[in-house]
Design an enzyme around this catalytic site. Structure first.
Site, short mmCIF file in Angstrom:
data_model
loop_
_atom_site.label_atom_id
_atom_site.label_comp_id
_atom_site.label_asym_id
_atom_site.label_seq_id
_atom_site.Cartn_x
_atom_site.Cartn_y
_atom_site.Cartn_z
CE LYS A 140 -0.02 3.14 4.89
NZ LYS A 140 0.10 3.23 6.33
CG HIS B 9 -5.70 1.92 5.47
ND1 HIS B 9 -5.24 2.84 6.40
CD2 HIS B 9 -4.68 1.06 5.26
CE1 HIS B 9 -3.99 2.54 6.71
NE2 HIS B 9 -3.63 1.45 6.04
N GLY C 194 3.02 2.40 10.74
CA GLY C 194 3.97 3.49 10.55
C GLY C 194 4.75 3.86 11.80
CG ASN D 98 -1.71 1.23 1.43
OD1 ASN D 98 -1.76 2.08 0.53
ND2 ASN D 98 -2.35 1.37 2.57
CB SER E 226 5.74 -1.68 11.87
OG SER E 226 5.32 -0.37 12.17
CD GLU F 218 -3.21 -2.30 7.47
OE1 GLU F 218 -2.17 -2.60 6.86
OE2 GLU F 218 -3.79 -1.21 7.32
CD GLU G 299 -2.70 5.45 6.94
OE1 GLU G 299 -2.70 5.44 5.70
OE2 GLU G 299 -1.76 4.97 7.63
P1 13P Z 1 3.38 0.45 7.54
O1 13P Z 1 3.85 -0.85 6.94
O2 13P Z 1 4.07 1.66 6.98
O3 13P Z 1 3.33 0.41 9.03
O4 13P Z 1 1.83 0.63 7.07
C1 13P Z 1 0.95 -0.41 7.24
C2 13P Z 1 -0.31 -0.09 6.53
O5 13P Z 1 -1.07 0.76 6.96
C3 13P Z 1 -0.59 -0.81 5.28
O6 13P Z 1 -1.89 -0.56 4.84
#
Ligand code: 13P
Length: 251
Positions: free
Chosen positions: A13, A95, A171, A11, A211, A165, A97
């Protein structure tokens, strides 16, 4: 487990412009023969070009979100049908976010999942608890509620992937422990089997996100009921994502 093909999903983002498309060629060269399914979900602006760059390779392309309607007066939004037209075969929905930045609730995520299916896309439905929810020991209830609310009744092993997640692991560099991952993935499996029956429930892939890096991937993939990963930061570089794909292939 045997009939579930493992999935390494990246992803990106809100990262990536044309120059990052070179990563696709590099990844196809180094990991085009992977046993695991490899998927990249770039920003909407790159879906079409990434699909072209990935043509002839085993790399699949997905969107990061879609609207719940096919067309209409929704300035700035992208429909699932548009993503499919641009070359996507998957879309991430719900997601954390999106849930946080755009106040998306389970009902919205469910409508988006249905739209994805109507357009012929497989949906990667994300669930996960915040740190406050985990500290209050609400994790299983939160995940159960999100699963029940976000997934329509017509789920199959082909049209659905569930991504666990934990919000506090995204992150942050703080990956959940194998015990924490195992507890939630087992519970998701139980609930999928109960709701959709053992056949469908056992065939839906459950991937972990938060992560995941080459250094911790093997430990995550050794956990029962982990069928792959949804990778943020480490999916932006062919070398890092490749390391994760190798760990998944070896698991
Ligand atoms: P990270 O791998 O950067 O922690 O992000 C995970 C994520 O939100 C994937 O959708």
């Amino acid at each position: 487990m045997a009939d579930r093909r493992k999935l390494a999903a990246g992803n990106w983002k809100m990262n990536g412009v044309a120059e990052h498309l070179a990563m696709v060629g590099a990844l196809a060269d180094s990991h085009g023969q992977a046993r695991s399914e490899v998927l990249i979900c770039p920003p909407a602006t790159l879906v079409h070009r990434l699909a072209e760059a990935a043509q002839g390779t085993a790399i699949a392309v997905g969107g990061q979100d879609c609207h719940w309607e096919e067309t209409g007066a929704h300035t700035g939004d992208t429909s699932a049908a548009m993503l499919a037209d641009a070359g996507a075969s998957y879309v991430i929905v719900g997601h954390s976010e999106r849930r946080a930045d755009h106040a998306e609730g389970d009902e919205t995520v469910r409508a988006k999942t249905r739209a994805a299916w109507d357009a012929g896309l497989a949906a990667i439905v994300c669930v996960g608890e915040t740190l406050a929810e985990r500290k209050a020991s609400n994790t299983i209830d939160i995940i159960g509620g999100q699963l029940a609310g976000s997934i329509p009744d017509q789920a199959t092993g082909l049209n659905l992937v569930v991504a666990y997640e934990p919000v506090w692991a995204i992150g942050t560099g703080e990956v959940a422990t194998p015990d924490q991952i195992g507890e939630v993935h087992d519970e998701i499996r139980r609930r999928l089997e109960k709701r959709f029956g053992p056949g469908v429930g056992r065939s839906v892939r459950i991937v972990y996100g938060g992560s995941v890096k080459p250094a911790n991937a093997a430990e995550v993939f050794a956990v029962e009921n982990v069928d792959g990963a949804l990778v943020g930061g480490a999916s932006l570089k062919a070398e890092d994502f490749g390391g994760i794909i190798e760990a998944l292939d070896a698991s």
